[in-house]
Every structure is written in structure tokens, then in C-alpha cells.
Design an enzyme around this catalytic site. Structure first.
Site, short mmCIF file in Angstrom:
data_model
loop_
_atom_site.label_atom_id
_atom_site.label_comp_id
_atom_site.label_asym_id
_atom_site.label_seq_id
_atom_site.Cartn_x
_atom_site.Cartn_y
_atom_site.Cartn_z
N GLY A 21 0.81 -1.22 0.00
CA GLY A 21 0.00 0.00 0.00
C GLY A 21 0.84 1.27 0.00
O GLY A 21 2.08 1.22 0.08
N VAL A 23 1.19 3.57 2.31
CA VAL A 23 1.96 3.75 3.55
C VAL A 23 3.01 2.64 3.68
O VAL A 23 4.17 2.90 4.02
CB VAL A 23 1.03 3.77 4.78
N SER A 49 -2.52 -9.73 -3.33
CA SER A 49 -1.12 -9.46 -3.69
C SER A 49 -0.18 -10.59 -3.30
O SER A 49 1.02 -10.51 -3.61
CB SER A 49 -0.61 -8.20 -3.00
N CYS A 139 -3.09 11.12 10.35
CA CYS A 139 -2.06 11.96 9.73
C CYS A 139 -2.22 13.46 10.03
O CYS A 139 -1.25 14.16 10.32
CB CYS A 139 -2.04 11.73 8.21
N GLY A 170 -3.72 10.53 1.32
CA GLY A 170 -4.22 10.16 2.64
C GLY A 170 -5.29 9.09 2.56
O GLY A 170 -5.59 8.43 3.55
N LYS A 223 -11.83 12.46 14.76
CA LYS A 223 -10.54 11.84 15.11
C LYS A 223 -9.56 12.92 15.55
O LYS A 223 -8.85 12.78 16.53
CB LYS A 223 -9.94 11.12 13.89
N HIS A 251 -0.33 17.26 3.42
CA HIS A 251 -1.51 17.88 4.03
C HIS A 251 -1.13 19.28 4.53
O HIS A 251 -0.05 19.46 5.10
CB HIS A 251 -1.97 17.09 5.25
N ASN A 324 2.00 13.72 4.45
CA ASN A 324 1.06 12.88 5.21
C ASN A 324 1.43 11.40 5.21
O ASN A 324 1.11 10.68 6.15
CB ASN A 324 -0.35 13.04 4.63
N1 LIG Z 1 -2.21 7.26 3.40
C1 LIG Z 1 -2.04 7.95 4.51
O1 LIG Z 1 -1.59 9.11 4.49
C2 LIG Z 1 -2.38 7.36 5.84
C3 LIG Z 1 -2.09 8.10 6.96
C4 LIG Z 1 -2.35 7.57 8.22
C5 LIG Z 1 -2.92 6.34 8.32
N2 LIG Z 1 -3.22 5.61 7.22
C6 LIG Z 1 -3.82 4.29 7.42
O2 LIG Z 1 -2.94 3.28 6.94
C7 LIG Z 1 -3.70 2.20 6.41
C8 LIG Z 1 -3.27 1.91 4.99
O3 LIG Z 1 -3.40 3.08 4.22
P1 LIG Z 1 -2.81 3.20 2.74
O4 LIG Z 1 -3.01 4.62 2.42
O5 LIG Z 1 -1.47 2.59 2.64
O6 LIG Z 1 -3.86 2.29 1.92
P2 LIG Z 1 -3.65 1.52 0.52
O7 LIG Z 1 -2.70 2.21 -0.35
O8 LIG Z 1 -5.04 1.28 0.03
O9 LIG Z 1 -3.00 0.12 0.96
C9 LIG Z 1 -3.71 -0.83 1.73
C10 LIG Z 1 -2.78 -1.98 2.07
O10 LIG Z 1 -3.45 -2.86 2.95
C11 LIG Z 1 -3.48 -4.18 2.39
N3 LIG Z 1 -4.71 -4.85 2.77
C12 LIG Z 1 -5.98 -4.45 2.54
N4 LIG Z 1 -6.84 -5.36 3.05
C13 LIG Z 1 -6.09 -6.35 3.61
C14 LIG Z 1 -6.40 -7.57 4.26
N5 LIG Z 1 -7.65 -7.95 4.47
N6 LIG Z 1 -5.37 -8.33 4.69
C15 LIG Z 1 -4.09 -7.95 4.48
N7 LIG Z 1 -3.73 -6.80 3.84
C16 LIG Z 1 -4.73 -6.01 3.43
C17 LIG Z 1 -3.38 -3.96 0.89
O11 LIG Z 1 -2.91 -5.13 0.29
P3 LIG Z 1 -3.34 -5.62 -1.20
O12 LIG Z 1 -2.23 -5.17 -2.10
O13 LIG Z 1 -3.35 -7.11 -1.03
O14 LIG Z 1 -4.66 -5.04 -1.52
C18 LIG Z 1 -2.37 -2.82 0.86
O15 LIG Z 1 -1.08 -3.32 1.07
C19 LIG Z 1 -5.16 2.61 6.57
O16 LIG Z 1 -5.64 2.05 7.78
C20 LIG Z 1 -5.11 4.10 6.66
O17 LIG Z 1 -6.20 4.64 7.37
C21 LIG Z 1 -2.96 6.10 5.98
#
Ligand SMILES: NC(=O)c1ccc[n+]([C@@H]2O[C@H](COP(=O)([O-])OP(=O)(O)OC[C@H]3O[C@@H](n4cnc5c(N)ncnc54)[C@H](OP(=O)(O)O)[C@@H]3O)[C@@H](O)[C@H]2O)c1
Length: 342
Positions: A21, A23, A49, A139, A170, A223, A251, A324
Site C-alpha cells: 500500500g 503507507v 497481492s 495523519c 491520505g 478523530k 496535508h 502525510n
Molecule cells: N495514506 C495515509 O496518508 C495514511 C495516513 C495515516 C494512516 N493511514 C492508514 O494506513 C492504512 C493503509 O493506508 P494506505 O493509504 O497505505 O492504503 P492503501 O494504499 O489502500 O493500501 C492498503 C494496504 O493494505 C493491504 N490490505 C488491505 N486489506 C487487507 C487484508 N484484508 N489483509 C491484508 N492486507 C490487506 C493492501 O494489500 P493488497 O495489495 O493485497 O490489496 C495494501 O497493502 C489505513 O488504515 C489508513 O487509514 C494512511
């Protein structure tokens, strides 16, 4: 060297959950950049994946399916795979003896879970002696509290009113793709497809992040309110408006703060200049102020537009910008892991 959580270790088995993902990818980069002592690296994601290869530091790692994975022997797991995944799997990792640093909102407001921004409340790590799950804040909250903590330590903050301008990253990988795709579609006179956000994001601004709650705030706004009070360990009145803007990374936040005593822009500028993790860019004469274009890819929390609020005593305006995905997520999580091994 011995430490409180790992008395006999010098290198650690680290699992990155959600490694494919937005992050997770940056977590891998930051572990390498900061030379985190990893004896074995495990990359996990969903069955979608599983089997794919991630290249990292000149080596290839096969992505494993979280559902099939046995966490026995993992020292530290960095979770960024959504709230449902953390809710289901973080306790399993913790029961197997692993410390979990979780990026989702699943555990943040639990009374027995530490919610940590290392520049602000590193002492909260003590809670990990009884609960091995440690939460990484939202974030928008992280970058705000890094800038506000040094001010609050000097003069207690009474009230915070923040409006955010949040990048699409984000909301993850698919959201980044959506802004790129819609921009291309609109520039080619095509109808933009809306899949991730509640409305078109390209050439638009959306005053909704996450779902609406019964109190009229969105979950993202709530939040920020709840997490700020928990991390700052203070009964501060907080209100927030969270807005999505068509920016890929970084952000921005316009923050208005009222203090319970004398505070002004000159004092704030001095305090922020010495603050850990903060970079001040603030010169109206040269039109210098922080912007996401410059903050993206950096680790600092950038602060500018520091000025007195002439409508209210002991009140200030700040403009706070950070990457972020780095300080707002991956970097903060790795910094928490660094406290665990310190
Ligand atoms: N982006 C930000 O700025 C940010 C900031 C703070 C917190 N977060 C938090 O961090 C988390 C991830 O965010 P992201 O932005 O990286 O999202 P993302 O780009 O959509 O990536 C999601 C990741 O989670 C994996 N995943 C989803 N469902 C799963 C499952 N059931 N079992 C195992 N792996 C699973 C996905 O794997 P696949 O490749 O297999 O789909 C992918 O590696 C979220 O909880 C989000 O709220 C994000």
C-alpha cells in the site's frame, strides 16, 4: 545494547502488514533510510497481492498472505492495512509476543492503548508493557500536535480551531490513481469516473473526509478532536473542518489557537525555531511559507504564516504542512518502533 522491551536483542524480525500500500511502501523505504536493525523482513498483504514480489534494498521479498501467516517469532509488526484488518489480526500478533504499531484508527482511542507522536508523548510507550498494540495517530493530528506541543508546554492551549487541506494520498493508492485519472479525463473532455471519493476530486475541493457522524462532524474531524486531546494529555477545546483538495502528497492546515495566558507571534516563532521535528519557513517579505510541493518527500513538520490573531487576545494563526504519508504515517510508525528498541 539491552533495552526495556527487548532485553536481549540487537536486530529484529520486522513484519510490514499492508506492504503493497501507499503507507507500507514508504515504511519499507524509511526502515532502510533510518537503518532500522532488521534481522529478517517479512512483507504481508491480502490474498490479492500474495505471491507478488517487492524489491527492497537490492533484494526480492515475496508478499505473503496475512490470513495464512503465523506471527510466532515476529518482534515488531508495522500495520497499515485498514481498520478491519488491524482489528482482526493485531491481537493475534500481540498474543504471539509481537509488538504491533498500528496505523489504522481501530485501536487509537482504547484507554489501554498508547497513541504516540514521538516528539510529543514518547513516555506513553510504557503502556506497551501491558498492551503490545501501540497506535499511530491520524495523519492530520500528527503534524498539528508536533507544532502545538512546544507552544502548549510554554503556555497552556485553551482552544484549537483547525481547517485542513488534505492530499488524496491520505486515502491510499486508489485515491492517488483517481486524481490522476480524473485529471486526464477532464483535460481530454471526458466524463470523470468517481470511485473513491464522494465527489469528483480533480479541479474540486470536497468538505468531507470519511463518513458523517450524528453530531454533524465527519469521522476525520472527530478523530482530530479526540486524538489531539489524548496525545496532548490536556482538556483542550478542539474543533475541526477536514477538507480534501486535489493535491497528491502533503496535508496543509490552517490552525487558530487560543492560549490560557500571554502568547504572541514573536514568542511562538522562537519556540517553534527550537522545536524537535519542526522547520519554520515564515517570511512575508520574501513570500516564503510552507507548501505541499516542498513538504512532500521530507520528514519535517513545516510551519509558517505565524501571526497574531487580532480578533482575540492571546491567539495565533499558524499554517502547518507535512508529508502525510511520511510524518503522517510511515515515519511516525518507524519512530515509535525506534522507541521500542531504544
Ligand atoms: N495514506 C495515509 O496518508 C495514511 C495516513 C495515516 C494512516 N493511514 C492508514 O494506513 C492504512 C493503509 O493506508 P494506505 O493509504 O497505505 O492504503 P492503501 O494504499 O489502500 O493500501 C492498503 C494496504 O493494505 C493491504 N490490505 C488491505 N486489506 C487487507 C487484508 N484484508 N489483509 C491484508 N492486507 C490487506 C493492501 O494489500 P493488497 O495489495 O493485497 O490489496 C495494501 O497493502 C489505513 O488504515 C489508513 O487509514 C494512511
Amino acid at each position: 545494547m539491552a533495552n526495556a522491551f527487548f532485553p536481549e536483542k540487537e536486530a529484529y524480525v520486522v513484519a510490514v502488514v499492508g506492504a503493497t500500500g501507499a503507507v507500507g511502501q514508504v515504511m519499507l523505504e524509511i526502515l532502510a533510510e533510518r537503518k532500522f536493525p532488521v534481522s529478517e523482513l517479512i512483507v504481508l498483504a491480502s490474498s490479492r497481492s500474495a505471491g507478488s514480489i517487492i524489491e527492497h534494498e537490492g533484494k526480492e521479498y515475496m508478499v505473503q498472505d496475512l490470513e495464512q501467516f503465523d506471527p510466532t517469532g515476529v518482534d515488531i509488526a508495522l500495520f497499515s492495512a485498514g481498520g478491519g484488518t488491524s482489528q482482526q489480526y493485531a491481537p493475534r500478533f500481540a498474543e504471539a509476543g509481537c509488538y504491533v504499531v498500528d496505523n489504522s484508527s481501530a485501536w487509537r482511542m482504547h484507554d489501554d492503548v498508547a497513541l504516540i507522536v514521538p516528539e510529543v508523548n514518547p513516555h506513553a510507550i510504557e503502556m506497551a508493557h501491558t498492551n503490545r498494540i501501540i497506535a499511530n495517530p491520524n495523519c492530520s493530528t500528527i503534524q498539528m500536535v508536533v507544532a502545538l506541543k512546544p507552544l502548549h508546554d510554554a503556555v497552556p492551549i485553551k482552544r484549537i480551531n483547525v481547517s485542513t487541506y488534505q492530499a488524496v494520498s491520505g486515502a491510499g493508492r486508489k485515491a492517488v490513481d483517481e486524481l490522476a485519472r480524473q485529471t486526464g479525463q477532464l483535460l481530454n473532455a471526458q466524463q470523470p469516473e468517481v470511485q473513491v471519493f464522494p465527489a469528483r476530486i480533480a479541479f474540486n475541493v470536497i468538505p468531507q473526509i470519511d463518513v458523517f457522524l450524528e453530531n454533524g462532524y465527519t469521522k476525520e474531524e472527530q478523530k482530530m478532536i479526540d486524538e489531539t486531546r489524548k496525545i496532548m494529555e490536556a482538556d483542550i477545546a478542539v474543533t475541526a473542518t477536514a477538507v480534501r483538495v486535489p493535491v497528491f502528497y502533503g496535508h496543509s492546515e490552517a490552525v487558530n489557537i487560543t492560549f490560557d495566558g500571554e502568547m504572541n507571534a514573536t514568542m511562538a516563532r522562537k519556540l517553534l525555531a527550537d522545536a524537535e521535528g519542526v522547520c519554520v519557513v515564515d517570511d512575508p517579505a520574501t513570500e516564503d511559507y510552507p507548501m505541499p510541493t516542498e513538504a512532500a518527500g521530507t520528514d519535517a513538520v513545516w510551519v509558517g504564516r505565524i501571526r497574531d490573531d487580532h480578533s482575540c487576545h492571546n491567539s495565533l494563526h499558524l499554517w502547518i504542512v507535512a508529508d502525510n504519508v511520511r510524518k503522517g504515517a510511515a515515519l511516525n510508525a518507524v519512530q515509535i518502533a525506534e522507541i521500542l528498541i531504544r
